[in-house]
Design a protein around this motif. Structure first.
Motif, PDB file in Angstrom:
ATOM      1  N   ASP A 341       0.920  -1.251  -0.054  1.00  0.00           N
ATOM      2  CA  ASP A 341       0.045  -0.030  -0.175  1.00  0.00           C
ATOM      3  C   ASP A 341       0.960   1.264  -0.163  1.00  0.00           C
ATOM      4  O   ASP A 341       0.558   2.289   0.727  1.00  0.00           O
ATOM      5  CB  ASP A 341      -1.003  -0.088   1.233  1.00  0.00           C
ATOM      6  N   TYR A 486      -3.574   1.406 -10.566  1.00  0.00           N
ATOM      7  CA  TYR A 486      -4.445   1.015  -9.342  1.00  0.00           C
ATOM      8  C   TYR A 486      -5.568   1.894  -8.891  1.00  0.00           C
ATOM      9  O   TYR A 486      -6.702   1.474  -8.956  1.00  0.00           O
ATOM     10  CB  TYR A 486      -3.620   0.919  -8.038  1.00  0.00           C
ATOM     11  N   ASP A 487      -5.326   3.346  -9.110  1.00  0.00           N
ATOM     12  CA  ASP A 487      -6.697   4.030  -8.917  1.00  0.00           C
ATOM     13  C   ASP A 487      -7.489   3.874  -9.884  1.00  0.00           C
ATOM     14  O   ASP A 487      -8.924   3.844  -9.421  1.00  0.00           O
ATOM     15  CB  ASP A 487      -6.044   5.543  -9.095  1.00  0.00           C
ATOM     16  N   LYS A 490      -9.105   0.237  -9.040  1.00  0.00           N
ATOM     17  CA  LYS A 490      -9.897   0.369  -7.736  1.00  0.00           C
ATOM     18  C   LYS A 490     -11.268   0.938  -7.905  1.00  0.00           C
ATOM     19  O   LYS A 490     -12.245   0.570  -7.098  1.00  0.00           O
ATOM     20  CB  LYS A 490      -8.994   1.033  -6.526  1.00  0.00           C
ATOM     21  N   PRO A 494     -13.135  -1.997  -5.769  1.00  0.00           N
ATOM     22  CA  PRO A 494     -12.321  -1.835  -4.519  1.00  0.00           C
ATOM     23  C   PRO A 494     -11.597  -2.812  -3.588  1.00  0.00           C
ATOM     24  O   PRO A 494     -10.805  -2.396  -2.859  1.00  0.00           O
ATOM     25  CB  PRO A 494     -13.443  -1.107  -3.403  1.00  0.00           C
ATOM     26  N   ARG A 495     -11.871  -4.099  -3.932  1.00  0.00           N
ATOM     27  CA  ARG A 495     -11.258  -4.974  -3.539  1.00  0.00           C
ATOM     28  C   ARG A 495     -10.295  -5.756  -4.150  1.00  0.00           C
ATOM     29  O   ARG A 495      -9.328  -6.408  -3.752  1.00  0.00           O
ATOM     30  CB  ARG A 495     -12.247  -6.328  -3.005  1.00  0.00           C
ATOM     31  N   ARG A 566      -7.377  -8.732   3.832  1.00  0.00           N
ATOM     32  CA  ARG A 566      -8.606  -8.274   2.969  1.00  0.00           C
ATOM     33  C   ARG A 566      -9.951  -8.933   3.618  1.00  0.00           C
ATOM     34  O   ARG A 566     -10.785  -8.424   3.521  1.00  0.00           O
ATOM     35  CB  ARG A 566      -8.438  -8.551   1.387  1.00  0.00           C
ATOM     36  N   ARG A 571     -10.480  -4.443   2.203  1.00  0.00           N
ATOM     37  CA  ARG A 571      -9.908  -3.694   1.573  1.00  0.00           C
ATOM     38  C   ARG A 571      -8.807  -4.282   0.505  1.00  0.00           C
ATOM     39  O   ARG A 571      -8.126  -5.287   1.096  1.00  0.00           O
ATOM     40  CB  ARG A 571      -9.248  -2.374   2.196  1.00  0.00           C
ATOM     41  N   GLY A 572      -8.872  -3.753  -0.739  1.00  0.00           N
ATOM     42  CA  GLY A 572      -7.879  -4.132  -1.657  1.00  0.00           C
ATOM     43  C   GLY A 572      -6.499  -3.518  -1.319  1.00  0.00           C
ATOM     44  O   GLY A 572      -6.319  -2.686  -0.215  1.00  0.00           O
ATOM     45  N   THR A 574      -2.075  -2.338  -2.638  1.00  0.00           N
ATOM     46  CA  THR A 574      -1.087  -2.711  -3.728  1.00  0.00           C
ATOM     47  C   THR A 574       0.127  -3.388  -3.337  1.00  0.00           C
ATOM     48  O   THR A 574       0.312  -3.400  -1.851  1.00  0.00           O
ATOM     49  CB  THR A 574      -0.415  -1.436  -4.355  1.00  0.00           C
TER      50      THR A 574
END
Length: 777
Positions: A341, A486-487, A490, A494-495, A566, A571-572, A574
């Motif tokens: 993350d 990623y954005d 996501k 979101p996961r 998770r 939550r997902g 990076t």
């Protein structure tokens, strides 16, 4: 407790001493509460060299982020009653512990495993490298083989053990049943350092090491090293576009204008003419100039750095790759191997003092009733079944990461496009699937999809919405340029967890450099250490693919940790791995010593500096060798009983002073024996020794046969059956990997789009006609 780390809430009891310490350290880096249990006198690793001012830099680097307790048998059992995972380096009372707590995951990290004919053998770093097939390919033709530097075998095995531990723990989260995970360092070395039966670098043209020459190949032409004005540089010219850049850089000389030189095998055949021209170009330039111009012309290039240069290189200092060792002023150590993350999962607390946390840990223990036998199914499962992975990984490290998940049951979809195929599909004979590619991509599905088109990106995002993981190892920024950062992903799911790896990491001044494993080894200081000490140009790492396979395992550990996290928070996120930082992490105590004693980390060749005999000795036959390693006075007495010498050398300092005499005695003894005979006789006496085993010989190794290390894989486009590695460890409740054949380009495009996205056959036909989707015909 850092709730942002994925393994927060997972308790690991660490009962290790040397073996397995890095396994639990990796879990601690990712947030696990690792409690190290030691005897009253302290672990032997607290005294392991290198030692500075009474502090073992080995212990300091391998035990950060842990808590330490002194616990007797009763307190140890109470600790285990609260644990999720136990990591141990010995068999001991494992059955009793598992009976007491059936949901416990016990990870036994031993040299040869808990079963098999070598189970009680003695081992060292060098014996593992010799026996695993790594040594036979290291070195220059006409010379003795060269033992690789550092602690690659033990460090890589520790990473594989961490992966196996989390696989078993993930399985437990679903079925409530723990496991006994039997990790053999010997087998892990054969799989993770430089596997003979695994995917190889693209310069190999699809030919795996198992099919290579008997002797050490002259591989210097694959990734050549050239002297320059202030040192040496290495280049990698693999793709036609890279040769075009080199041709331009040379000034487009007429003698190299033949279009056939765009082909890899033609360039290698002409290396005798091309490389001298490159050498003349580089001779008057500095390393910095050459690397800069290489970037300009699109030629992957790296400077060979010394260990001290590595410690202060701008890329690593900018990224904060090193941190201090609090107990040794001025010392530096690598600060973790992975980012999660966007944050480095590195050092939060220093290695603990002996018994530092005994009071607080034991006082917090509550009486726990031993668990009753689990009523959950006790069969074997594939723990990652139900997970979907979109695999954009290429070449070796990309292939390995996806394969590790596919082997454990995940639905792995390899996404590529015929205009930009995976570089590992490149072969000398034009085959659709090589043995090397088949090893690296077994158990995957093949989807041909053009991600340069808006329609292709839209389809990929639809797949992301129904997936758990996206993996890639492109140059940093590539995914963002495709609209798949990623954005963006996501926002679709979101996961989703997005994992990337690159040569030097996603940030820093070197982040956009073209990078391959050989360049990473050069820039991380390993290539300079991997040479014969008596030859300045004796670099001998050209035929290895390290660190690709182990970097994939580091990333797999972090990704699976994220998947575990998770389940807790939904939550997902990076995961990011820099291959160069994996190498730094595997040389961590050596680099820490270099930081306070500059010049100590140098090539050592085949003579271990800390005792004698410790080296490589010729045996009867053609190019046959045996490693013999004495770890102390007891080993020497046992060896001397075998040799029957009149040498009275009771201490290491005495033996080092008379190394030549000892080596002569050992050589005389081994010269009359085959390497297998020498190994067997010395091991029977309790002396760590190992023959230099060639890759094809692994198939008949009695220990590997006993433990089911190999299985037979069949591919419809490869004529012969293929011996292939089995799983990463022996489990009780994890199924062996399936052995589905690797896909040809776009082989499963239609099936994937229909099954996963619910497309009709007509829709798929239209996408194929438009060139958005590739389908194998």
């Amino acid at each position: 407790m850092d709730v942002r780390l994925p393994l927060t809430g997972v308790r690991v009891v660490d009962r290790t001493d040397g073996l397995g310490e890095m396994t639990s350290r990796l879990l601690a880096d990712l947030g696990a509460d690792v409690i190290r249990v030691e005897p009253p006198e302290g672990a032997a690793s607290r005294r392991q060299e290198p030692v500075v001012d009474g502090v073992s830099l080995y212990y300091a680097t391998h035990n950060a982020n842990k808590r330490a307790v002194v616990a007797g048998p009763d307190d140890f059992r109470r600790l285990v009653d609260t644990a999720d995972i136990l990591v141990t380096h010995a068999a001991g009372d494992l059955d009793e512990l598992r009976d007491r707590r059936p949901e416990l995951v016990v990870v036994a990290v031993t040299d040869f495993g808990l079963t098999g004919p070598y189970r009680d053998w003695q081992a060292t770093e060098w014996t593992h490298l010799a026996l695993s097939g790594a040594l036979c390919r290291s070195g220059l033709p006409g010379r003795e083989p060269l033992l690789p530097p550092g602690s690659l075998a033990y460090e890589s095995a520790a990473t594989q053990a961490a992966w196996a531990a989390l696989v078993a723990y993930y399985n437990r989260l679903d079925n409530g049943v723990g496991d006994l995970v039997d990790v053999s360092v010997y087998e892990a070395t054969a799989q993770a350092v430089d596997p003979g039966f695994g995917i190889a670098g693209s310069a190999g043209g699809g030919v795996p090491a198992a099919d290579g020459p008997r002797g050490r190949p002259d591989a210097r032409h694959l990734y050549p090293i050239f002297p320059c004005a202030d040192g040496s540089v290495r280049i990698c010219i693999l793709a036609p576009r890279q040769w075009k850049g080199m041709f331009t850089w040379l000034g487009e000389p007429a003698e190299f204008a033949d279009p056939e030189l765009a082909k890899l095998h033609r360039r290698f055949a002409a290396a005798g003419e091309i490389y001298p021209a490159i050498g003349r170009l580089f001779a008057t330039r500095t390393r910095e100039q050459i690397v800069a111009e290489g970037q300009q012309y699109g030629v992957p290039t790296a400077a060979l750095l010394s260990p001290t240069e590595v410690l202060h290189a701008e890329q690593f200092t900018t990224r904060g790759a090193f941190t201090g060792v609090p107990s040794v002023p001025g010392a530096l150590m690598p600060d973790g191997l992975v980012e999660v993350d966007g944050r480095r999962a590195g050092i939060r607390t220093p290695a603990p003092e002996h018994g530092q946390h005994t009071g607080e840990v034991l006082a917090a223990l509550k009486p726990v009733e031993p668990a009753t036998a689990s009523t959950a199914p006790a069969g074997r499962t594939r723990p990652l079944a139900g997970l979907r992975v979109l695999d954009l990984g290429v070449i070796v490290v990309g292939a390995e990461l996806g394969r590790l998940f596919a082997d454990m049951g995940a639905d792995v979809i390899k996404v590529e496009n015929k205009a930009f195929p995976d570089g590992s599909r490149q072969t000398f004979d034009g085959a659709l699937v090589s043995a090397s590619f088949a090893y690296g991509h077994r158990n995957k599905l093949g989807l041909g999809l053009d991600l340069r088109s808006d329609e292709g990106v839209a389809i990929f995002k639809r797949l992301v919405a129904q997936s758990d993981l996206v993996v890639s190892n492109f140059k940093p920024g590539t995914m963002e340029s495709l609209g798949l950062g990623y954005d963006q992903l996501k926002a679709v799911n979101p996961r989703i967890i997005v994992a990337d790896s690159s040569a030097f990491g996603p940030t820093g001044p070197w982040s956009r450099r073209l990078g391959y494993g050989p360049l990473v080894r050069a820039a991380a200081g390993l290539s300079g250490l991997w040479r014969y000490p008596d030859r300045e140009d004796g670099f001998s790492d050209a035929s290895t693919v390290y660190p690709d396979h182990v970097a994939a395992r580091v990333e797999a550990v972090a990704v699976l940790a994220k998947l575990i996290g998770r389940r807790r928070d939904g939550r997902g996120g990076t995961v990011s791995v820099a291959q160069a930082e994996v190498i730094l992490g595997q040389l961590q105590h050596q680099l820490a010593f270099e930081s306070v004693r500059p010049g100590t980390l140098v090539p050592v060749g085949n003579d271990g500096p800390d005792d004698a005999p410790y080296g490589l000795y010729p045996c009867a036959g053609d190019d046959e060798w045996c490693v013999v390693t004495v770890r102390g006075d007891d080993d020497w007495r046992r060896l001397n009983d075998v040799l029957k010498t009149d040498l009275d050398l009771p201490a290491a300092r005495d033996r080092i002073a008379h190394r030549d005499r000892i080596d002569a005695a050992v050589r005389a003894w081994t010269a009359d024996r085959s390497p297998r005979q020498a190994m067997a006789e010395l091991q029977a006496a309790g002396v760590p020794a190992a023959m230099m085993q060639r890759v094809p010989e692994l198939r008949d190794d009695p220990h590997l046969v006993h433990r089911g290390f190999f299985r037979t894989m069949h591919h419809p486009r490869i004529a012969e059956p293929m011996p292939t590695e089995n799983g990463p460890a022996l489990f009780q409740h994890v199924e062996e990997p399936p052995l589905e054949p690797a896909p040809v380009m776009g082989e499963h495009s239609r099936a994937v789009l229909i099954r996963v996205l619910g497309m009709s056959g007509e829709e798929v036909d239209a996408l194929i006609a438009e060139g958005v989707v590739d389908e194998f015909c």
